[in-house]
Design an enzyme around this catalytic site. Structure first.
Site, PDB file in Angstrom:
ATOM      1  N   LYS A 271      -2.685  -5.695   7.116  1.00 20.96           N
ATOM      2  CA  LYS A 271      -1.314  -5.917   6.650  1.00 20.96           C
ATOM      3  C   LYS A 271      -0.372  -6.293   7.784  1.00 20.96           C
ATOM      4  O   LYS A 271       0.692  -6.850   7.550  1.00 20.96           O
ATOM      5  CB  LYS A 271      -0.820  -4.689   5.895  1.00 20.96           C
TER       6      LYS A 271
HETATM    7  C1  LIG Z   1      -4.071  -3.386   1.373  1.00 16.30           C
HETATM    8  C2  LIG Z   1      -5.506  -3.226   1.734  1.00 16.30           C
HETATM    9  C3  LIG Z   1      -6.539  -3.833   0.980  1.00 16.30           C
HETATM   10  C4  LIG Z   1      -6.264  -4.623  -0.296  1.00 16.30           C
HETATM   11  O1  LIG Z   1      -5.611  -5.844  -0.067  1.00 16.30           O
HETATM   12  P1  LIG Z   1      -4.918  -6.612  -1.291  1.00 16.30           P
HETATM   13  O2  LIG Z   1      -4.192  -7.747  -0.678  1.00 16.30           O
HETATM   14  O3  LIG Z   1      -3.979  -5.603  -1.909  1.00 16.30           O
HETATM   15  O4  LIG Z   1      -5.983  -7.026  -2.231  1.00 16.30           O
HETATM   16  C5  LIG Z   1      -7.848  -3.673   1.417  1.00 16.30           C
HETATM   17  N1  LIG Z   1      -8.148  -2.952   2.519  1.00 16.30           N
HETATM   18  C6  LIG Z   1      -7.198  -2.344   3.256  1.00 16.30           C
HETATM   19  C7  LIG Z   1      -7.595  -1.546   4.445  1.00 16.30           C
HETATM   20  C8  LIG Z   1      -5.844  -2.452   2.909  1.00 16.30           C
HETATM   21  O5  LIG Z   1      -4.898  -1.842   3.659  1.00 16.30           O
END
Ligand SMILES: *Cc1c(COP(=O)(O)O)cnc(C)c1O
Length: 484
Positions: A111
């Site tokens: 993120k």
């Molecule tokens: C947010 C997240 C996901 C999922 O990603 P999306 O874009 O919501 O599908 C998967 N793995 C981790 C570690 C995350 O923080």
């Protein structure tokens, strides 16, 4: 490039306004009017670019109302020192199987790619639109988003951020990441409840006209940092291109030949970015959507029926514990059109389910594969990957590895690795069949010893970092906290 609501083609905005608003006024998500095509000569030129320069080029195609020079400097600031030279790092796991390690950023989760950049886009959009109010970001988080948002918005002019997380609902590492956040414009609250309590409380504040009026008097406007904002999606398109180029460079794929990607999925944002890359002209084969036991998307791709009326499971991959996958609406809009999308979203809101016809399902499965793995399969995968390939991964990435192994074809497969294993040291140690000490820091140390890998410095430093936020509030007190 203009944007419009997934539910109404006539509800339009430019990129800056779309990023500032987050959601369209009718509750839809903003999508670009068209997907920009990248010709082979441009692709060829992009191959030689470092990550930040490539990001500026991709962003410029979508964010046409932003000054290209601003985008270049924003990308430099976002993807420079904070990633320690490891942006878009691609690791070979074994022949034909690769891991795109997206967790070398400041908070050790993918993120960071969006949340190191989007805050700069927001501040710039406010300047360009002549807006002088303070923007207060409210975030309800199960762990990763909260810290990544805090790190992205801390210290930015005209911005304040308040984060609400479930007390005892995150790992010790995740809690400390938030509680030790520096910056004069940040606040962090533990909520005495689960993630739903935190999320419901925050959603209520957003829908509360009296709260908005009270803040308005202080020249403050609320905004959200969640993944329905186009500003969070667009930076994620970049690493699909970057990974493809590195794979070709390393000899893992013939340049121009299709490559499959397997993505651990929750809100469908990360994988949808790969779909945009494919539509732009990157030779992507299949995008494999990997779910945990909350496998609502696996069922949707397999049957054409989306049914959220099911049991919710708490798993060892909490960032994928989602039953309403918000960004799917964007894909539906591109496949079904705005009118039908509006209709199915109404059905989902009213009855918790909707269906698409066989033609629509065929259009979707031409690009997407799917599969799911439960906690036991993910743990087995962590063990197997380490024993056979010497490769260590976190529980979210492990779900994707488990699915990728079942869905691999002759094409090379890149798994998107979304978090550092050291964010979840106890679960990872357990998966390796090792004794698990009570505390996260002891587990971190044990994991280093057992695997011969090193914990990220930013996580290790948490043990000595001063805790700034210790307040635990009842769910009923979220409104008051948000208005402080
Ligand atoms: C947010 C997240 C996901 C999922 O990603 P999306 O874009 O919501 O599908 C998967 N793995 C981790 C570690 C995350 O923080």
């Amino acid at each position: 490039m203009r944007y419009h609501s997934t539910r109404d083609r006539n509800l339009t905005a430019n990129a800056g306004a779309a990023i500032l608003q987050g959601l369209a006024p009718d509750g839809g998500l903003y999508v670009p009017d068209s997907v920009p095509a990248v010709d082979p000569a441009t692709l060829d030129r992009w191959r030689a670019l470092p990550y930040d320069a490539l990001a500026a080029e991709v962003l410029a195609l979508y964010l046409t109302d932003y000054d290209p020079a601003f985008l270049r400097s924003a990308a430099q600031q976002a993807y420079g020192a904070a990633f320690g030279g490891k942006t878009g790092r691609l690791a070979r796991v074994r022949d034909g199987l690769y891991s795109l390690e997206l967790w070398h950023g400041p908070t050790c989760a993918f993120k960071d790619y969006a949340l190191q950049l989007m805050p700069r886009l927001l501040v710039r959009a406010k300047q360009d639109l002549g807006r002088t109010e303070t923007t207060r970001i409210l975030v309800a988080t199960s762990g990763d988003t909260g810290k990544a948002a805090l790190a992205g918005y801390a210290g930015l002019p005209g911005i304040e951020i308040s984060v609400f997380y479930p007390n005892a609902g995150t790992s010790e590492i995740q809690r400390l990441q938030m509680a030790t956040q520096a910056g004069d414009n940040v606040r962090v609250f533990a909520v005495d409840g689960n993630f739903d309590d935190a999320q419901t409380g925050v959603k209520r504040v957003f829908a509360d006209a009296a709260a908005a009026a009270e803040l308005e008097k202080r020249n403050i406007r609320l905004s959200s940092a969640n993944s329905i904002n186009w500003g969070r999606l667009v930076p994620q398109i970049v690493y699909y291109f970057y990974a493809y180029f590195r794979l070709a460079e390393q000899g893992g794929a013939a340049y121009g030949a299709p490559v499959d990607f397997c993505v651990p999925t929750g809100n469908f944002g990360d994988i949808l970015a790969g779909w945009y890359a494919k539509k732009m002209g990157l030779p992507v084969g299949r995008l494999v959507c990997a779910s945990n036991k909350n496998n609502v998307l696996t069922d949707f791709f397999t049957t054409g029926v989306y049914d959220a009326r099911r049991e919710f499971y708490k798993t060892t991959s909490p960032s994928m514990d989602i039953l309403i996958s918000s960004n799917l609406e964007r894909l539906l809009c591109h496949v079904l059109g705005e009118e039908k999308t509006a209709a199915v979203m109404r059905e989902l809101a009213a009855g918790g389910t909707f269906a698409v016809d066989a033609a629509a399902r065929a259009a979707i499965t031409a690009d997407f594969g799917c599969g799911w793995a439960d906690d036991a399969a993910a743990a087995a995968e962590i063990g197997a990957r380490f024993a056979r390939d010497g490769y260590l991964c976190d529980p979210h990435t492990a779900v994707a590895f488990a699915v990728a192994e079942r869905r691999r074809t002759a094409a090379p497969m890149v798994v998107l690795s979304t978090a550092s294993p050291y964010k979840f040291p106890r679960d990872v140690l357990d998966a390796l069949g090792k004794p698990v000490p009570a505390g996260d820091f002891a587990a971190m140390q044990a994991l280093e010893t057992v695997t011969g890998t090193a914990a990220p410095g930013s996580l290790r430093a948490l043990q000595a970092a001063p805790v700034r936020f210790t307040e635990v509030i009842k769910p009923g007190a979220i409104r008051a906290a948000a208005l402080r």
